[in-house]
Write a protein that holds these residues in place. Structure first.
Motif, PDB file in Angstrom:
ATOM      1  N   GLU A   9     -31.313 -17.740  27.331  1.00  0.00           N
ATOM      2  CA  GLU A   9     -32.224 -17.435  28.435  1.00  0.00           C
ATOM      3  C   GLU A   9     -31.997 -18.366  29.613  1.00  0.00           C
ATOM      4  O   GLU A   9     -31.980 -17.941  30.768  1.00  0.00           O
ATOM      5  N   ARG A  10     -31.809 -19.654  29.323  1.00  0.00           N
ATOM      6  CA  ARG A  10     -31.606 -20.607  30.407  1.00  0.00           C
ATOM      7  C   ARG A  10     -30.287 -20.360  31.129  1.00  0.00           C
ATOM      8  O   ARG A  10     -30.206 -20.501  32.352  1.00  0.00           O
ATOM      9  N   LEU A  11     -29.257 -19.974  30.388  1.00  0.00           N
ATOM     10  CA  LEU A  11     -27.985 -19.641  31.033  1.00  0.00           C
ATOM     11  C   LEU A  11     -28.116 -18.370  31.865  1.00  0.00           C
ATOM     12  O   LEU A  11     -27.574 -18.268  32.966  1.00  0.00           O
ATOM     13  N   GLY A  12     -28.832 -17.383  31.329  1.00  0.00           N
ATOM     14  CA  GLY A  12     -29.028 -16.145  32.077  1.00  0.00           C
ATOM     15  C   GLY A  12     -29.769 -16.360  33.377  1.00  0.00           C
ATOM     16  O   GLY A  12     -29.556 -15.646  34.358  1.00  0.00           O
ATOM     17  N   ALA A  13     -30.644 -17.370  33.404  1.00  0.00           N
ATOM     18  CA  ALA A  13     -31.415 -17.631  34.613  1.00  0.00           C
ATOM     19  C   ALA A  13     -30.553 -18.136  35.758  1.00  0.00           C
ATOM     20  O   ALA A  13     -30.959 -18.070  36.913  1.00  0.00           O
ATOM     21  N   VAL A  14     -29.348 -18.640  35.452  1.00  0.00           N
ATOM     22  CA  VAL A  14     -28.443 -19.096  36.514  1.00  0.00           C
ATOM     23  C   VAL A  14     -27.212 -18.202  36.587  1.00  0.00           C
ATOM     24  O   VAL A  14     -26.146 -18.632  37.001  1.00  0.00           O
ATOM     25  N   ASP A  15     -27.371 -16.937  36.164  1.00  0.00           N
ATOM     26  CA  ASP A  15     -26.282 -15.960  36.182  1.00  0.00           C
ATOM     27  C   ASP A  15     -25.185 -16.338  35.201  1.00  0.00           C
ATOM     28  O   ASP A  15     -24.009 -16.072  35.432  1.00  0.00           O
TER      29      ASP A  15
END
Length: 399
Positions: free
Chosen positions: A366-372
């Motif tokens: 989720e945290r990686l997805g938040a920065v594309d």
């Protein structure tokens, strides 16, 4: 070094997905329910197009005409907000009667203040396209209503063909003017959702830092101050006891400094700032319970934010190797492919890792997805486990 990941492979997509043949639409009879739904849609076009045309003309003309006053632009913004509701209604009508599946556009962001709302509403492309839809629909609504009504009375044999042709034109208008702005609109919706993950993660990190300071270094420094105060009182009366207390305080200072160093390393390690990813990842891999081979193949350093995310991603993955993998060895590879930074952590453990397995991988994804970014997990039972993370590459500013 592992091979570069193709975007489709990174997303976990089968290589044959792109060549799949779309299923043919089901056969329909001349006077089946699909035909009658289309006829109902065409007959209802007159009323809906009249409402949409009048609303578009009145709201735009009134808002633009009064724009020289303080109420003009707010009225135009409110009119555009109402246009969004009309667009939602039209998508629902097309979905129910024509079978057109059009995704709903994302909601407008919530800017702070009146002027933020005003500017966001006035530049809303979804609302403006809906207004255009309302303006061009009135002539078409009259035509489709007339043709459908006459065909029901006079042109009965060709009614199914006429209704199909006219309804296909309506389908095209709905898809062209009432659908979201393709990838950009969907990406905005995703980023709005991801923004909440970033805020929650940052808040949790701040609470952790506050807790560590309160329970660790702060408590130790308070005890140190009290001990030095007692030693000062005994300095003249009992110098031996005072010396022992000072010696004990010296030990407490060392422990407090170590706790502060550990806390600072958890926020942003100095070795990462001074020497970059290669040295920082070598340092963090030395704390892993299994031997780790680190290979960093970068000709330049990424932006500080991306570098920090990469460091903490590998750090968390190596913690999982230590706690859960039962591996004998592991490796970390870092390289760049075009505009992506790739990190791969591999271990020869027992495998079977899952994103929902309680190892924190879901939160990391989720945290990686938040920065594309992107997290890809390959962990069959029996091992090995390979976890690949992708991050957007942003170069470090020069100077």
């Amino acid at each position: 070094m592992s091979a570069d990941l193709h975007p489709a492979e990174s997303a976990g997509t089968s290589s044959t997905a792109g060549s799949a043949v779309a299923p043919r639409p089901p056969k329909r009879t001349a006077y089946g329910k699909e035909t009658w739904k289309e006829i109902v849609f065409l007959l209802s076009n007159l009323v809906t197009s009249l409402v949409g045309f009048v609303y578009a003309v009145v709201s735009v003309v009134l808002g633009v005409g009064l724009s020289i006053t303080v109420v003009g632009l707010p009225l135009l913004a409110l009119g555009l907000g109402g246009a969004r509701l009309i667009g939602r209604s039209e998508r629902g009508r097309a979905r129910a009667l024509l079978g057109v599946e059009v995704a709903e556009p994302s909601r407008l962001p919530k800017p702070g203040g009146f002027f933020g709302w005003l500017w966001t509403s006035l530049k809303d492309p979804v609302a403006w396209r809906t207004q255009l839809y309302g303006l061009i629909r009135l002539p078409w609504g009259i035509v489709t209503f007339t043709v459908a009504l006459v065909s029901l009375i006079v042109l009965w044999p060709v009614l199914p063909f006429l209704s199909r042709g006219l309804a296909n034109a309506d389908r095209g208008m709905v898809r062209g003017l009432l659908s979201p702005s393709d990838e950009l609109e969907r990406r905005i919706a995703e980023l709005e959702s991801d923004r909440g993950v970033v805020v929650d993660t940052a808040a949790a990190d701040l609470r952790r830092i506050e807790r560590d300071l309160h329970d660790g270094a702060q408590a130790r420094l308070v005890a140190l101050a009290m001990g030095l105060g007692l030693a000062k009182e005994k300095l003249l009366d009992d110098p031996e006891t005072a010396a022992a207390m000072v010696d004990e305080a010296h030990g407490e200072v060392k422990l407090a400094l170590q706790e502060l160093r550990d806390l600072a390393r958890g926020i942003h390690p100095a070795v990462l700032t001074d020497r970059g990813l290669s040295a920082a990842l070598s340092s963090v891999s030395a704390r892993c319970t299994v031997p780790v081979k680190v290979t960093v193949d970068l000709t330049e350093r990424p932006a500080e934010a991306i570098e920090g995310i990469a460091y903490f991603t590998v750090s968390e993955l190596l913690q999982n190797v230590s706690k859960h993998s039962r591996a004998r060895s592991a490796s970390v590879d870092v390289w760049r492919t075009e505009d992506r930074l790739l990190l791969q952590v591999r271990d020869d453990g027992t495998g079977g890792a899952r994103l929902d397995g309680g190892t924190g991988l879901a939160g990391l994804a989720e945290r990686l997805g938040a920065v594309d970014g992107l997290l890809v997990l390959d962990s069959p039972e029996g091992g090995p486990t390979t976890i690949t993370a992708e991050l957007p590459w942003r170069s470090r500013p020069s100077g």
